[in-house]
Design a protein around this motif. Structure first.
Motif, PDB file in Angstrom:
ATOM      1  N   LYS A 116       1.500  -1.831  -9.177  1.00 49.87           N
ATOM      2  CA  LYS A 116       2.436  -2.701  -8.485  1.00 49.87           C
ATOM      3  C   LYS A 116       2.165  -4.162  -8.831  1.00 49.87           C
ATOM      4  CE  LYS A 116       3.043   0.460  -4.583  1.00 49.87           C
ATOM      5  NZ  LYS A 116       4.375   0.913  -5.054  1.00 49.87           N
TER       6      LYS A 116
ATOM      7  N   ARG B 204       2.619  15.509   8.292  1.00 54.24           N
ATOM      8  CA  ARG B 204       3.171  15.980   7.026  1.00 54.24           C
ATOM      9  C   ARG B 204       2.820  17.455   6.845  1.00 54.24           C
ATOM     10  NH1 ARG B 204       2.010  14.336   0.925  1.00 54.24           N
ATOM     11  NH2 ARG B 204       4.091  14.609   0.076  1.00 54.24           N
TER      12      ARG B 204
ATOM     13  N   SER C  97      -2.243  15.097  -7.697  1.00 58.69           N
ATOM     14  CA  SER C  97      -2.114  14.001  -6.746  1.00 58.69           C
ATOM     15  C   SER C  97      -0.744  14.057  -6.100  1.00 58.69           C
ATOM     16  CB  SER C  97      -2.314  12.656  -7.450  1.00 58.69           C
ATOM     17  OG  SER C  97      -1.318  12.458  -8.432  1.00 58.69           O
ATOM     18  N   ASP C  98      -0.671  13.518  -4.906  1.00 60.06           N
ATOM     19  CA  ASP C  98       0.576  13.490  -4.162  1.00 60.06           C
ATOM     20  C   ASP C  98       0.541  12.286  -3.239  1.00 60.06           C
ATOM     21  OD1 ASP C  98       3.050  14.202  -3.383  1.00 60.06           O
ATOM     22  OD2 ASP C  98       2.473  15.971  -2.239  1.00 60.06           O
ATOM     23  N   GLN C  99       1.708  11.796  -2.880  1.00 60.75           N
ATOM     24  CA  GLN C  99       1.751  10.623  -2.015  1.00 60.75           C
ATOM     25  C   GLN C  99       3.085  10.585  -1.276  1.00 60.75           C
ATOM     26  OE1 GLN C  99       1.560   7.092  -4.430  1.00 60.75           O
ATOM     27  NE2 GLN C  99       3.322   7.630  -5.670  1.00 60.75           N
ATOM     28  N   PHE C 100       3.119   9.810  -0.223  1.00 64.99           N
ATOM     29  CA  PHE C 100       4.363   9.573   0.496  1.00 64.99           C
ATOM     30  C   PHE C 100       4.352   8.141   1.018  1.00 64.99           C
ATOM     31  CE2 PHE C 100       1.407  10.768   3.776  1.00 64.99           C
ATOM     32  CZ  PHE C 100       1.786  10.051   4.894  1.00 64.99           C
ATOM     33  N   GLN C 101       5.504   7.693   1.474  1.00 63.40           N
ATOM     34  CA  GLN C 101       5.661   6.300   1.894  1.00 63.40           C
ATOM     35  C   GLN C 101       6.387   6.254   3.221  1.00 63.40           C
ATOM     36  OE1 GLN C 101       8.450   3.689  -0.319  1.00 63.40           O
ATOM     37  NE2 GLN C 101       6.698   2.367  -0.664  1.00 63.40           N
TER      38      GLN C 101
END
Length: 539
Positions: free
Chosen positions: A314, A513, A524-528
């Motif tokens: 970012k 979740r 890998s995994d992600q959320f926002q």
């Protein structure tokens, strides 16, 4: 007297239906009475073999009752289909044709070649007490049903076996069957009919049926239609489906009581009168990386945007600005890539929020106002909103007590003291940006000086009654609260305590979740989490 033996002079192909002897028509024989023709042989390929088991009788055949032999092969019926040479150990056989239970007609499309064509009927049951139907309704014993997992087999009286499947929305739509499957409660309803256009040529034939009623006719444009029933045997209906079963939720693992949750753990998130959010997330690559340059996005009136490099790192927010109304990203005048890797991409999102007017079981939502953006199904999601309402920071539970006993109570402990803080004229000031959810006590270390301690924050500073006290929140850079010097009365001594609580402008949200049981496919995994808010602007 000379007798000539019959010899074929030619072979003509024909399609003849053989029936029982009739005294009215008699038997017709063709022969010749002259010689002179030579014999010959010609091979003829036959089509389907057709015969009627109930010729001369208006009776319905019971499904599963037919058994006959043709040559050395044995044939049986199963739900409108004919099978031969069934293995008694596993029930498997060769599909060889179909049977019309209502008329008794059999069409064989496959049989063992080279055998005699003698037909022997071994079993047949007919009835006049089982009226056919053109609608079925039933419910599966286990729910919910996995979408697109149900197959329904039914034997029609005139068209043989019908094999029906439902799409992901539970709709069954063929030329002869029309129905709906509710995956959630397992209820199935199917109507059997053929949409037929009424013309002058077929009107008399249609009106001659017992089921005909003028009220069944309907118009589509200038044409008149009627749904001609397709009669089925109710005893032949079979279905296969896959149903879900759920392991009871463990409250200790889940972290909350599962008593009021549905058995499948899924909670309906869309309701009439609720708020729905339509959101589309996109990414757009910048054609260049030039400091001070403004880049136009493909969409306007966006709600969120951020800049990333080619590796997904970012870009710091202070290196660029976003014009959300016009959909523009401007790099700062001193922007340099540094450790970032070109090209840069803008990830942005635009949304519409509306009041839900209608919720259909097939997932269709209707809003009270039209959407203001164009949405593609590929990158668009629809979600519900947790409405928080208006929020404002404030302080509560102000009181004084003689000393601090180590207990965080919301009521004074011990005897009252004469000293106090006049918050009626000089209320403690809090702001949405600075206040946090905390309980505070201010304990005097002399007649004028004090220290301030939070239940979770610990000691945050010291102060005096001769000046305004405004301890700074290090996260936001503004005071947690402000106590005016004018509000302090007299009579304070060492050890006296002023207690108050601050309530932050926030809302408690539980984020749970759920990942279904499966083998891991990614490392890998992600959320926002995104908060959407409105503020009152002061001109």
């Amino acid at each position: 007297m000379t007798i000539y033996q019959s010899q074929p002079s030619n072979v003509a192909l024909g399609n003849t239906t053989y029936k029982a002897f009739s005294e009215t028509t008699g038997i017709k024989a063709h022969y010749r009475d002259a010689s002179g023709s030579t014999s010959g042989t010609k091979a003829v390929t036959s089509g389907d073999l057709k015969f009627d088991l109930t010729y001369g009788f208006s009776e319905q055949i019971l499904s599963g009752s037919v058994r006959f032999k043709l040559g050395n092969s044995t044939f049986i019926d199963r739900d409108g289909l004919i099978y031969r040479d069934v293995n008694p150990s596993n029930g498997s056989g060769i599909q060889s044709g179909l049977i019309r239970l209502g008329t008794g007609e059999i069409e064989l499309s496959s049989w063992t070649p080279g055998q005699t064509n003698s037909l022997t009927l071994e079993s047949l049951i007919t009835t006049t007490d089982l009226p056919p139907i053109n609608k079925i309704s039933f419910r599966t014993p286990i729910i919910p049903i996995r979408p697109q997992s149900m197959t329904i087999v039914v034997a029609s009286l005139e068209h043989g076996q019908l094999t029906l499947t439902a799409d992901e929305n539970g709709v069954i739509e063929t030329s002869r069957a029309h129905g709906q499957v509710n995956w959630d409660n397992g209820f199935v309803t199917i109507y059997f009919y053929t949409k037929t256009k009424i013309t002058e040529a077929n009107r008399a034939e249609i009106e001659a049926n017992d089921w005909y009623d003028p009220l069944l006719e309907y118009q589509e444009g200038v044409d008149t239609y009627i749904n001609v029933p397709v009669w089925v045997d109710a005893s032949s209906v079979r279905y296969n489906a896959v149903a879900y079963t759920y392991i009871p939720l463990d409250s200790e693992i889940l972290g909350l009581s599962a008593t009021r949750l549905p058995i499948d753990g899924r909670v309906p998130i869309f309701r009439v009168g609720g708020i729905g959010i339509v959101s589309s997330s996109k990414a757009q690559e910048l054609p260049s990386v030039i400091a001070g340059t403004t880049y136009n996005l493909n969409d306007q009136r966006i709600s969120w945007a951020e800049l990333e490099d080619a590796n997904g790192t970012k870009v710091p927010f202070d290196l660029y600005t976003v014009d959300y109304d016009y959909g523009r990203v401007t790099l700062g005048g001193d922007f340099v890539l540094g450790n970032l890797v070109a090209p840069l991409s803008v990830k942005y999102r635009y949304q519409d929020m509306g009041l839900i007017r209608d919720v259909q079981i097939n997932g269709q939502l209707t809003f009270t106002k039209p959407l203001t953006h164009n949405y593609d199904a590929v990158d668009t999601i629809v979600g519900s909103a947790l409405v928080i309402g208006d929020m404002q920071a404030r302080y509560t539970r102000k009181f004084v007590q003689g000393s601090w006993n180590g207990t965080w109570a919301d009521e004074p402990v011990g005897a009252t003291i004469p000293a106090n803080y006049n918050d009626a004229l000089y209320p403690i000031q809090v702001t949405n940006k600075g206040a946090i959810q905390e309980r505070w006590y201010i304990q005097f270390t002399s007649t004028t000086d004090f220290r301030c301690v939070g239940e979770y924050s610990g000691q945050i500073g010291t102060g005096t009654i001769n000046a305004d006290y405004a301890p700074i929140n290090p996260v936001t850079g503004v005071p947690y609260f402000t106590i005016k010097k004018e509000g302090w009365g007299s009579g304070w001594v060492n050890g006296n305590v002023l207690r108050h609580n601050t309530v932050a402008a926030n809302f408690p949200v539980w984020v749970i979740r759920t990942v279904k049981q499966s083998e891991p496919t990614v490392l890998s995994d992600q959320f926002q989490i995104m908060l959407r808010g409105d503020i009152d602007r002061i001109a």
